[in-house]
Design a protein around this motif. Sequence first.
Motif, short mmCIF file in Angstrom:
data_model
loop_
_atom_site.label_atom_id
_atom_site.label_comp_id
_atom_site.label_asym_id
_atom_site.label_seq_id
_atom_site.Cartn_x
_atom_site.Cartn_y
_atom_site.Cartn_z
N SER A 1 11.06 49.51 28.61
CA SER A 1 9.83 49.49 29.41
C SER A 1 8.68 48.85 28.65
O SER A 1 7.88 48.11 29.23
CB SER A 1 9.45 50.92 29.83
OG SER A 1 10.44 51.50 30.64
N LEU A 2 8.59 49.12 27.37
CA LEU A 2 7.54 48.50 26.56
C LEU A 2 7.73 46.99 26.48
O LEU A 2 6.75 46.24 26.39
CB LEU A 2 7.54 49.09 25.15
CG LEU A 2 6.98 50.50 24.98
CD1 LEU A 2 7.24 51.02 23.57
CD2 LEU A 2 5.49 50.54 25.29
N LYS A 3 8.98 46.54 26.57
CA LYS A 3 9.27 45.10 26.46
C LYS A 3 9.37 44.42 27.82
O LYS A 3 9.85 43.28 27.89
CB LYS A 3 10.59 44.89 25.70
CG LYS A 3 10.56 45.38 24.26
CD LYS A 3 11.86 45.06 23.54
CE LYS A 3 13.03 45.78 24.16
NZ LYS A 3 14.31 45.52 23.45
N VAL A 4 8.92 45.05 28.87
CA VAL A 4 9.07 44.50 30.22
C VAL A 4 8.47 43.09 30.28
O VAL A 4 7.33 42.86 29.89
CB VAL A 4 8.43 45.41 31.27
CG1 VAL A 4 6.93 45.61 31.03
CG2 VAL A 4 8.68 44.88 32.67
N PHE A 5 9.26 42.15 30.76
CA PHE A 5 8.80 40.76 30.84
C PHE A 5 9.41 40.03 32.04
O PHE A 5 8.68 39.45 32.84
CB PHE A 5 9.15 40.01 29.55
CG PHE A 5 8.84 38.54 29.61
CD1 PHE A 5 7.55 38.08 29.43
CD2 PHE A 5 9.85 37.61 29.85
CE1 PHE A 5 7.25 36.73 29.50
CE2 PHE A 5 9.57 36.25 29.92
CZ PHE A 5 8.26 35.82 29.73
N ASP A 6 10.74 40.07 32.15
CA ASP A 6 11.43 39.26 33.15
C ASP A 6 10.94 39.52 34.57
O ASP A 6 10.71 38.59 35.33
CB ASP A 6 12.94 39.52 33.08
CG ASP A 6 13.49 39.39 31.67
OD1 ASP A 6 13.09 40.23 30.83
OD2 ASP A 6 14.31 38.50 31.42
N ILE A 7 10.80 40.80 34.92
CA ILE A 7 10.39 41.16 36.27
C ILE A 7 8.98 40.66 36.56
O ILE A 7 8.71 40.11 37.62
CB ILE A 7 10.48 42.68 36.48
CG1 ILE A 7 11.94 43.14 36.36
CG2 ILE A 7 9.92 43.08 37.83
CD1 ILE A 7 12.11 44.64 36.42
N ILE A 8 8.08 40.86 35.58
CA ILE A 8 6.70 40.40 35.75
C ILE A 8 6.65 38.88 35.84
O ILE A 8 5.92 38.31 36.66
CB ILE A 8 5.83 40.91 34.59
CG1 ILE A 8 5.76 42.44 34.64
CG2 ILE A 8 4.43 40.31 34.65
CD1 ILE A 8 5.01 43.05 33.47
N TYR A 9 7.44 38.22 35.01
CA TYR A 9 7.46 36.75 34.99
C TYR A 9 7.86 36.18 36.34
O TYR A 9 7.28 35.20 36.82
CB TYR A 9 8.42 36.27 33.90
CG TYR A 9 8.48 34.76 33.74
CD1 TYR A 9 7.57 34.10 32.93
CD2 TYR A 9 9.45 34.02 34.41
CE1 TYR A 9 7.61 32.72 32.78
CE2 TYR A 9 9.51 32.64 34.26
CZ TYR A 9 8.59 32.00 33.45
OH TYR A 9 8.64 30.64 33.31
N THR A 10 8.84 36.77 36.98
CA THR A 10 9.34 36.24 38.25
C THR A 10 8.55 36.74 39.46
O THR A 10 8.42 36.01 40.45
CB THR A 10 10.82 36.62 38.44
OG1 THR A 10 10.99 38.03 38.24
CG2 THR A 10 11.69 35.87 37.46
N LEU A 11 8.01 37.95 39.40
CA LEU A 11 7.31 38.50 40.56
C LEU A 11 5.85 38.07 40.63
O LEU A 11 5.38 37.61 41.67
CB LEU A 11 7.39 40.03 40.54
CG LEU A 11 8.72 40.68 40.91
CD1 LEU A 11 8.62 42.20 40.84
CD2 LEU A 11 9.16 40.26 42.31
N THR A 12 5.11 38.23 39.54
CA THR A 12 3.66 38.01 39.59
C THR A 12 3.12 37.08 38.52
O THR A 12 1.98 36.63 38.62
CB THR A 12 2.92 39.35 39.46
OG1 THR A 12 3.20 39.91 38.16
CG2 THR A 12 3.35 40.33 40.54
N PHE A 13 3.88 36.82 37.47
CA PHE A 13 3.43 36.04 36.31
C PHE A 13 2.13 36.61 35.75
O PHE A 13 1.23 35.89 35.31
CB PHE A 13 3.24 34.56 36.67
CG PHE A 13 3.32 33.66 35.47
CD1 PHE A 13 4.53 33.36 34.87
CD2 PHE A 13 2.16 33.11 34.94
CE1 PHE A 13 4.59 32.53 33.75
CE2 PHE A 13 2.21 32.29 33.82
CZ PHE A 13 3.43 32.00 33.22
#
Length: 294
Positions: free
Chosen positions: A226-238
Amino acid sequence: MFTRNRWGSRVEFGVFVLPAVVCILLSAIVPFVMSMYYSMTKWNGVGKHIKFIGLKNFRELLTSDTNALKALIFTLEYTLLAVVLTNVIAILLAVLMTKAFKLRGLYRVSFFVPYIISLIIIGFVWKFMFTKGFDVLYAQTGWSIFQWSWLGNAHLAFWSILFVGIWQSVGFYMMIYITGLQSVPGDLLEAASIDGCVGLNRFFRITLPLLMPSITVALFLSIANSLKVFDIIYTLTFGGPGGATNSITMDIYNEAFVNNRFGYATAKSLVFVVLILVITVIQVRFTKSKEVEA
């Protein structure tokens, strides 16, 4: 003869261990040492000119970088909710999936499958759902919830990312807890039932304490992920809208590849590594102290 055998065993040990040591050095130790150097430089990541500036990057990060502070707050909020909700839902699913009923194996697989799919693919699928799929559902049902701007509104975007993250990972943690539940001695549960300890009372007094080793592992993995969350944010909202969903990893990415401040991004990465290390060590020590033996 004894000396020859001893040296032979040492040589054999070295032959098997040396490739692993070399791989660790090349993939982890050397890059970490290099990143420590780059964190004290001013470099765009491409040019040959690398200017050594000492601790200025760390000073800027800790004193004047408001974007980093916002990203830290977002990441901590996301981590707290994701860890709690994911593990609670995973435990509930694990309890259900250990019951005897038809198609139990199929349900287990259906919950686990999203975890083995790339997060990039997951993100694009759900981005399509939030933008195009919900329009179809609104046309079919007329429910206003499907007309909301799930990725365009700052508040809704946070919950959208959280939902996708939980949906994608909960099956993996469910499997960890299923393994833990299956290791709980059946005779102990039967003895508790004979003594009148049944239902939720038996779960919280007997099952949950014996499940602590699994909880330790699941919490460690879920906190780190969770602290390293990146992929989901990158594709959904950047990181949008307006930086509302900008996580620490997203902020580091922007510094390195958008702002071309590779040295500064490396300094942020090192501080982030220390933050993850501190949080996970505290968590592991705390949950380890709560473990009991059957």
